[in-house]
Write an enzyme that holds these catalytic residues in place. Structure first.
Site, PDB file in Angstrom:
ATOM      1  N   ASP A 264     -28.343 -77.508  37.824  1.00 10.78           N
ATOM      2  CA  ASP A 264     -27.424 -76.403  38.103  1.00 10.78           C
ATOM      3  C   ASP A 264     -27.508 -75.348  36.995  1.00 10.78           C
ATOM      4  O   ASP A 264     -27.288 -75.653  35.821  1.00 10.78           O
ATOM      5  CB  ASP A 264     -25.996 -76.952  38.198  1.00 10.78           C
ATOM      6  CG  ASP A 264     -25.052 -75.991  38.877  1.00 10.78           C
ATOM      7  OD1 ASP A 264     -25.429 -74.834  39.123  1.00 10.78           O
ATOM      8  OD2 ASP A 264     -23.915 -76.395  39.176  1.00 10.78           O
TER       9      ASP A 264
ATOM     10  N   CYS B 176     -25.151 -70.471  43.449  1.00  9.86           N
ATOM     11  CA  CYS B 176     -25.135 -71.905  43.781  1.00  9.86           C
ATOM     12  C   CYS B 176     -25.052 -72.214  45.275  1.00  9.86           C
ATOM     13  O   CYS B 176     -25.954 -72.823  45.849  1.00  9.86           O
ATOM     14  CB  CYS B 176     -23.968 -72.585  43.075  1.00  9.86           C
ATOM     15  SG  CYS B 176     -23.883 -72.334  41.295  1.00  9.86           S
TER      16      CYS B 176
ATOM     17  N   HIS C 189     -20.471 -78.297  46.775  1.00 10.87           N
ATOM     18  CA  HIS C 189     -20.320 -76.832  46.792  1.00 10.87           C
ATOM     19  C   HIS C 189     -20.765 -76.194  48.105  1.00 10.87           C
ATOM     20  O   HIS C 189     -21.306 -75.083  48.120  1.00 10.87           O
ATOM     21  CB  HIS C 189     -21.080 -76.207  45.613  1.00 10.87           C
ATOM     22  CG  HIS C 189     -20.462 -74.909  45.169  1.00 10.87           C
ATOM     23  ND1 HIS C 189     -21.078 -74.045  44.278  1.00 10.87           N
ATOM     24  CD2 HIS C 189     -19.283 -74.318  45.490  1.00 10.87           C
ATOM     25  CE1 HIS C 189     -20.317 -72.996  44.072  1.00 10.87           C
ATOM     26  NE2 HIS C 189     -19.221 -73.141  44.797  1.00 10.87           N
TER      27      HIS C 189
ATOM     28  N   HIS D 139     -24.550 -76.343  34.179  1.00  9.42           N
ATOM     29  CA  HIS D 139     -23.557 -75.313  34.483  1.00  9.42           C
ATOM     30  C   HIS D 139     -22.462 -75.297  33.412  1.00  9.42           C
ATOM     31  O   HIS D 139     -22.214 -76.308  32.763  1.00  9.42           O
ATOM     32  CB  HIS D 139     -22.943 -75.620  35.851  1.00  9.42           C
ATOM     33  CG  HIS D 139     -22.205 -74.499  36.492  1.00  9.42           C
ATOM     34  ND1 HIS D 139     -20.950 -74.094  36.071  1.00  9.42           N
ATOM     35  CD2 HIS D 139     -22.522 -73.690  37.544  1.00  9.42           C
ATOM     36  CE1 HIS D 139     -20.532 -73.099  36.831  1.00  9.42           C
ATOM     37  NE2 HIS D 139     -21.466 -72.834  37.737  1.00  9.42           N
TER      38      HIS D 139
END
Length: 492
Positions: A40, A78, A134, A219
């Protein structure tokens, strides 16, 4: 009688050998185990083979012995990239092109789409997801175990604390559909690695395995156990970059541990490991995409050209140890995987199978893709066709080149400095030859007006296929305070 006994023993031995050979043949014909790892917010230079100040020896080895993907593109953010991985569609064709899915929104990956794990289950795969989802969760129909995964461990939002697993006022951590309160205080990379290793050890190897492992790393928030910074990143003087280095190191360690178990349990002889980022690095959180231009959330190469590789002992052949220059996009993973496993590729998707190009080095079947296009704000879009790239509108808020901090030859001091901030206007057109100018320093629209006109016409054609962005306002019904302090489905 003795002769008969001997003949019986010989006959039984031959039969045993035939059974063993048959069993081996059946095992050899099992479709490959697929390990799909997503890092990420990993920037182009957030990995050791691009910046030796980082620490990623396991990823380096896998990349060196595998096939490095030098022209593999993802979305700038994302949720759009994850929707492309799971569906094979460009986000602007399914309404997910604008920003990311927020935990307070009544939206998710459209349920009329067949997902990659759903399609893999049709050809006999066990499917497991570990990490960041997500892709929406206001209703259970959007959540992983309702979208093709047998099991899920992880979180549903886009960001949270690495230790507490809280986002704002709510806990966001689940085992399948059950809220997980037991793992509070444990850094997520440890949890995900342990879960992956448990799955591998318990799995019946006669059945193909699909392990989707979208790490929380790297992230923001910038968090890592201090020993990873101290042990591997002491040479990095910039504080945030040092933490980022430690976050890469702990993810690398987790992947190394998982691959060791895959090796020990006999999976690696019939596996394909995919590694990719979901978007470029955020320079505001120490992500570096140097020498590419831009950052996460931009349409520049630094926001969309993803670090990645393939690794397989069985399937890469002479391509192992090489660099693949063929153009591919996140939407291509779905059909590429289905081509390898012998499954059906659903009709209508934007993705194309890259498998022959990857394993043989033949030209990529993809000659064009849309970086993104959005109706909020209007006319922000970019397209790639062959070596040419056209940008219409504002590519994003970070329009310069952001060097590795602390490298004197590139910048002075330890700050993140921008070489140039030539910000385009909302209706401006920019044209680049990405092959000759991969860092996008030379806008050549005035030099090639015919190319500009053709690219603009092609972008307008794609725009006719865009669906409106599904980006509803936040709904107060999502508030975790209404659900015992937990983020989750059930309010829409």
């Amino acid at each position: 009688m003795a002769v008969v006994a001997v003949l019986v023993r010989v006959t039984l031995f031959v039969a045993f050998c035939i059974i063993q050979q048959s069993s081996g043949a059946d095992s050899a014909n099992i479709p490959p185990h697929i390990i799909f790892i997503v890092a990420d917010d990993l920037g182009w230079a957030d990995i050791e083979w691009q910046d030796q100040g980082m620490h990623s020896p396991n990823l380096n080895r896998l990349a060196r012995e595998g096939l490095v993907l030098n022209s593999s593109y993802v979305q700038p953010l994302c949720s759009p990239s994850r929707s492309a991985f799971m569906s094979g569609y460009f986000p602007f064709h399914i309404g997910l092109q604008h920003l990311v899915i927020r935990g307070q929104q009544r939206v998710g990956l459209p349920t009329n789409l067949t997902t990659l794990p759903e399609q893999l289950k049709k050809v006999g795969y066990a499917t497991h997801a570990i990490g960041k989802w997500h892709l929406g969760f206001c209703s259970v129909k959007y959540t992983p175990t309702y979208r093709g995964f047998d099991t899920f461990l992880g979180y549903l939002n886009g960001v949270e604390d690495y230790y507490t697993h809280y986002m704002d006022n709510g806990l966001d951590f689940r085992k399948n559909e059950t809220v997980d309160r037991e793992d509070s205080g444990i850094y997520s990379a440890y949890l995900y690695a342990n879960r992956a290793m448990d799955i591998v050890r318990a799995h019946d190897k006669s059945k193909p395995l699909f392990l989707y492992l979208p790490f929380q790393s790297v992230h923001e928030p910038l968090q890592v156990p201090p020993q990873y910074e101290d042990r591997y990143c002491s040479q990095t003087s910039n504080h945030d970059r040092k933490t980022k280095c430690g976050m890469v190191a702990i993810m690398d360690e987790a992947i190394g541990n998982i691959t060791q178990v895959l090796e020990a349990e006999g999976y690696m002889d019939n596996s394909l490991l995919i590694f990719t980022t979901d978007n470029g690095g955020p320079v505001w959180h120490a992500g570096i995409n140097w020498p590419l231009r831009g950052a996460k959330a931009t349409l520049w190469e630094g926001g969309t050209r993803g670090a990645g590789f393939l690794y397989s002992k069985k399937y890469l052949g002479h391509r192992a140890g090489q660099v693949h220059e063929g153009m591919m996009h996140a939407v291509d993973w779905f059909p590429t995987i289905m081509s390898l496993v012998g499954g059906k590729i659903p009709d209508g998707m934007d993705g194309v199978s890259q498998w022959e190009s990857l394993v043989n080095g033949s030209p990529s079947p993809r000659t064009e893709f849309v970086y993104n296009m959005d109706d909020i704000p209007q006319f922000s879009a970019a397209i790639r066709s062959g070596d040419w790239k056209l940008i219409q509108g504002v590519p994003g808020s970070y329009n310069g080149w952001y060097p590795v901090p602390g490298v004197a030859a590139r910048t002075e001091g330890d700050g993140f400095q921008t070489v140039d901030e030539n910000v385009p206007g909302p209706n401006d057109l920019q044209l680049y030859n990405v092959k000759e100018d991969p860092t996008e320093r030379n806008d050549v629209k005035n030099k090639f007006p015919d190319v500009l006109a053709k690219m603009k016409a092609r972008l307008d054609q794609w725009r006719q296929t865009m669906v409106p962005a599904n980006f509803p306002p936040d709904d107060p019904a999502s508030n975790p305070d209404l659900f015992n302090g937990v983020w989750g489905p059930g309010w829409c």
